[in-house]
Design a protein around this motif. Structure first.
Motif, PDB file in Angstrom:
ATOM      1  N   GLN A 153       0.849  -1.175   0.000  1.00  0.00           N
ATOM      2  CA  GLN A 153       0.000   0.000   0.000  1.00  0.00           C
ATOM      3  C   GLN A 153       0.888   1.228   0.000  1.00  0.00           C
ATOM      4  N   VAL A 154       0.538   2.175  -0.844  1.00  0.00           N
ATOM      5  CA  VAL A 154       1.260   3.438  -0.910  1.00  0.00           C
ATOM      6  C   VAL A 154       0.262   4.546  -0.644  1.00  0.00           C
ATOM      7  N   ASN A 155       0.557   5.382   0.340  1.00  0.00           N
ATOM      8  CA  ASN A 155      -0.258   6.546   0.622  1.00  0.00           C
ATOM      9  C   ASN A 155       0.705   7.699   0.768  1.00  0.00           C
ATOM     10  N   GLU A 156       0.880   8.470  -0.272  1.00  0.00           N
ATOM     11  CA  GLU A 156       1.888   9.523  -0.296  1.00  0.00           C
ATOM     12  C   GLU A 156       1.219  10.884  -0.250  1.00  0.00           C
ATOM     13  N   GLN A 157       1.526  11.661   0.769  1.00  0.00           N
ATOM     14  CA  GLN A 157       0.998  13.019   0.913  1.00  0.00           C
ATOM     15  C   GLN A 157       2.064  14.067   0.564  1.00  0.00           C
ATOM     16  N   PHE A 158       3.311  13.647   0.399  1.00  0.00           N
ATOM     17  CA  PHE A 158       4.447  14.519   0.100  1.00  0.00           C
ATOM     18  C   PHE A 158       4.657  15.592   1.161  1.00  0.00           C
ATOM     19  N   SER A 159       4.236  15.315   2.410  1.00  0.00           N
ATOM     20  CA  SER A 159       4.388  16.291   3.488  1.00  0.00           C
ATOM     21  C   SER A 159       5.845  16.431   3.938  1.00  0.00           C
ATOM     22  N   ASN A 160       6.663  15.421   3.664  1.00  0.00           N
ATOM     23  CA  ASN A 160       8.084  15.477   4.030  1.00  0.00           C
ATOM     24  C   ASN A 160       8.971  15.402   2.799  1.00  0.00           C
ATOM     25  N   GLY A 161       8.494  15.933   1.681  1.00  0.00           N
ATOM     26  CA  GLY A 161       9.269  15.866   0.446  1.00  0.00           C
ATOM     27  C   GLY A 161       9.027  14.549  -0.273  1.00  0.00           C
ATOM     28  N   ILE A 162       9.948  14.179  -1.121  1.00  0.00           N
ATOM     29  CA  ILE A 162       9.825  12.955  -1.909  1.00  0.00           C
ATOM     30  C   ILE A 162      10.484  11.817  -1.140  1.00  0.00           C
ATOM     31  N   SER A 163       9.694  10.812  -0.791  1.00  0.00           N
ATOM     32  CA  SER A 163      10.187   9.677  -0.007  1.00  0.00           C
ATOM     33  C   SER A 163      11.206   8.864  -0.793  1.00  0.00           C
ATOM     34  N   SER A 164      12.033   8.143  -0.067  1.00  0.00           N
ATOM     35  CA  SER A 164      13.124   7.380  -0.678  1.00  0.00           C
ATOM     36  C   SER A 164      12.637   6.194  -1.498  1.00  0.00           C
ATOM     37  N   TYR A 165      11.366   5.781  -1.350  1.00  0.00           N
ATOM     38  CA  TYR A 165      10.895   4.640  -2.139  1.00  0.00           C
ATOM     39  C   TYR A 165      10.510   5.039  -3.561  1.00  0.00           C
ATOM     40  N   TRP A 166      10.536   6.315  -3.900  1.00  0.00           N
ATOM     41  CA  TRP A 166      10.304   6.752  -5.279  1.00  0.00           C
ATOM     42  C   TRP A 166      11.603   6.618  -6.066  1.00  0.00           C
ATOM     43  N   LYS A 167      11.504   6.180  -7.300  1.00  0.00           N
ATOM     44  CA  LYS A 167      12.663   5.996  -8.188  1.00  0.00           C
ATOM     45  C   LYS A 167      12.433   6.799  -9.468  1.00  0.00           C
ATOM     46  N   GLY A 168      13.411   6.802 -10.339  1.00  0.00           N
ATOM     47  CA  GLY A 168      13.301   7.498 -11.619  1.00  0.00           C
ATOM     48  C   GLY A 168      14.091   8.786 -11.605  1.00  0.00           C
ATOM     49  N   ASN A 169      13.586   9.793 -12.290  1.00  0.00           N
ATOM     50  CA  ASN A 169      14.250  11.094 -12.385  1.00  0.00           C
ATOM     51  C   ASN A 169      13.845  11.973 -11.198  1.00  0.00           C
ATOM     52  N   ILE A 170      14.189  11.540 -10.005  1.00  0.00           N
ATOM     53  CA  ILE A 170      13.787  12.234  -8.778  1.00  0.00           C
ATOM     54  C   ILE A 170      14.198  13.699  -8.813  1.00  0.00           C
ATOM     55  N   ASP A 171      15.372  13.990  -9.349  1.00  0.00           N
ATOM     56  CA  ASP A 171      15.857  15.370  -9.379  1.00  0.00           C
ATOM     57  C   ASP A 171      15.064  16.250 -10.345  1.00  0.00           C
ATOM     58  N   HIS A 172      14.154  15.678 -11.134  1.00  0.00           N
ATOM     59  CA  HIS A 172      13.298  16.460 -12.035  1.00  0.00           C
ATOM     60  C   HIS A 172      12.008  16.894 -11.353  1.00  0.00           C
ATOM     61  N   PHE A 173      11.816  16.501 -10.091  1.00  0.00           N
ATOM     62  CA  PHE A 173      10.574  16.777  -9.378  1.00  0.00           C
ATOM     63  C   PHE A 173      10.872  17.504  -8.073  1.00  0.00           C
ATOM     64  N   THR A 174       9.890  18.262  -7.626  1.00  0.00           N
ATOM     65  CA  THR A 174       9.961  18.961  -6.356  1.00  0.00           C
ATOM     66  C   THR A 174       8.593  18.852  -5.687  1.00  0.00           C
ATOM     67  N   VAL A 175       8.528  19.198  -4.426  1.00  0.00           N
ATOM     68  CA  VAL A 175       7.253  19.275  -3.717  1.00  0.00           C
ATOM     69  C   VAL A 175       6.993  20.758  -3.461  1.00  0.00           C
ATOM     70  N   ASN A 176       5.851  21.262  -3.970  1.00  0.00           N
ATOM     71  CA  ASN A 176       5.559  22.691  -3.859  1.00  0.00           C
ATOM     72  C   ASN A 176       4.979  23.041  -2.491  1.00  0.00           C
ATOM     73  N   ALA A 177       4.630  24.307  -2.281  1.00  0.00           N
ATOM     74  CA  ALA A 177       4.127  24.786  -0.990  1.00  0.00           C
ATOM     75  C   ALA A 177       2.806  24.127  -0.597  1.00  0.00           C
ATOM     76  N   GLN A 178       2.039  23.631  -1.573  1.00  0.00           N
ATOM     77  CA  GLN A 178       0.784  22.934  -1.296  1.00  0.00           C
ATOM     78  C   GLN A 178       0.996  21.442  -1.041  1.00  0.00           C
ATOM     79  N   GLN A 179       2.255  21.032  -0.900  1.00  0.00           N
ATOM     80  CA  GLN A 179       2.655  19.647  -0.692  1.00  0.00           C
ATOM     81  C   GLN A 179       2.187  18.748  -1.823  1.00  0.00           C
ATOM     82  N   GLN A 180       2.345  19.259  -3.051  1.00  0.00           N
ATOM     83  CA  GLN A 180       2.013  18.514  -4.264  1.00  0.00           C
ATOM     84  C   GLN A 180       3.298  18.245  -5.035  1.00  0.00           C
ATOM     85  N   LEU A 181       3.380  17.051  -5.592  1.00  0.00           N
ATOM     86  CA  LEU A 181       4.506  16.713  -6.455  1.00  0.00           C
ATOM     87  C   LEU A 181       4.414  17.567  -7.708  1.00  0.00           C
TER      88      LEU A 181
END
Length: 170
Positions: free
Chosen positions: A1-29
């Motif tokens: 089960q994955v429940n990601e709110q991005f409240s603490n940034g991008i979790s370590s279990y995400w893979k791929g082009n992680i450096d191409h993504f950020t978490v904005n002020a609304q805690q959205q990827l």
């Protein structure tokens, strides 16, 4: 089960082009790629008898074939040779979500949402996609971005996706 709110940034279990993504002020990827091209982010999942995929998307542009979003519901790693995925972006003003089945790199269109429903700038939608033990997929949407879902379609699961390492991602 994955429940990601991005409240603490991008979790370590995400893979791929992680450096191409950020978490904005609304805690959205949010995509923040250094240049035009293709970027992906995905995480491993376990396939269960009953699953729910729920996510919100907002595109700050009118999508097109050359500038689109792909949501990999079930795929085999990030290679995308076997998958069930949504694609948002087509030419013209009839943009809608499109559901595709990919089997050994052969792409088959399954169904699509309401024509023009995602052709605005910005385009937004909240999805709730259910997979049930009865072997069906139920796709529901709220084009205001809220939680007042309208069921778009029910389709039987006849895909038989051969997955070695199943992932979900964008």
């Amino acid at each position: 089960q994955v429940n990601e709110q991005f409240s603490n940034g991008i979790s370590s279990y995400w893979k791929g082009n992680i450096d191409h993504f950020t978490v904005n002020a609304q805690q959205q990827l949010q995509l923040n790629a250094p240049q035009a091209g293709s970027s992906d982010i995905y995480t491993s999942i376990q396939i269960m008898d009953s699953m729910e995929f729920s996510f919100y998307i907002q595109l700050q542009f009118a999508p097109s074939l050359s500038n689109r979003l792909v949501i990999n519901l079930l795929g085999d790693t990030n290679v995308m040779t076997n998958a069930l995925y949504l694609e948002i972006g087509e030419n013209g003003n009839a943009d809608a979500w499109n559901l595709f089945y990919l089997n050994e790199s052969i792409r088959q269109s399954i169904t699509k949402g309401s024509s023009g429903s995602l052709s605005t700038d910005p385009a937004q939608c909240r999805f709730r996609i259910l997979y049930r033990k009865s072997k069906e997929w139920i796709i529901s949407t709220d084009y205001t971005g809220g939680f007042n879902f309208t069921e778009d379609i029910r389709i039987p699961d006849t895909f038989n996706i051969p997955l070695m390492n199943p992932v979900f991602g964008f």
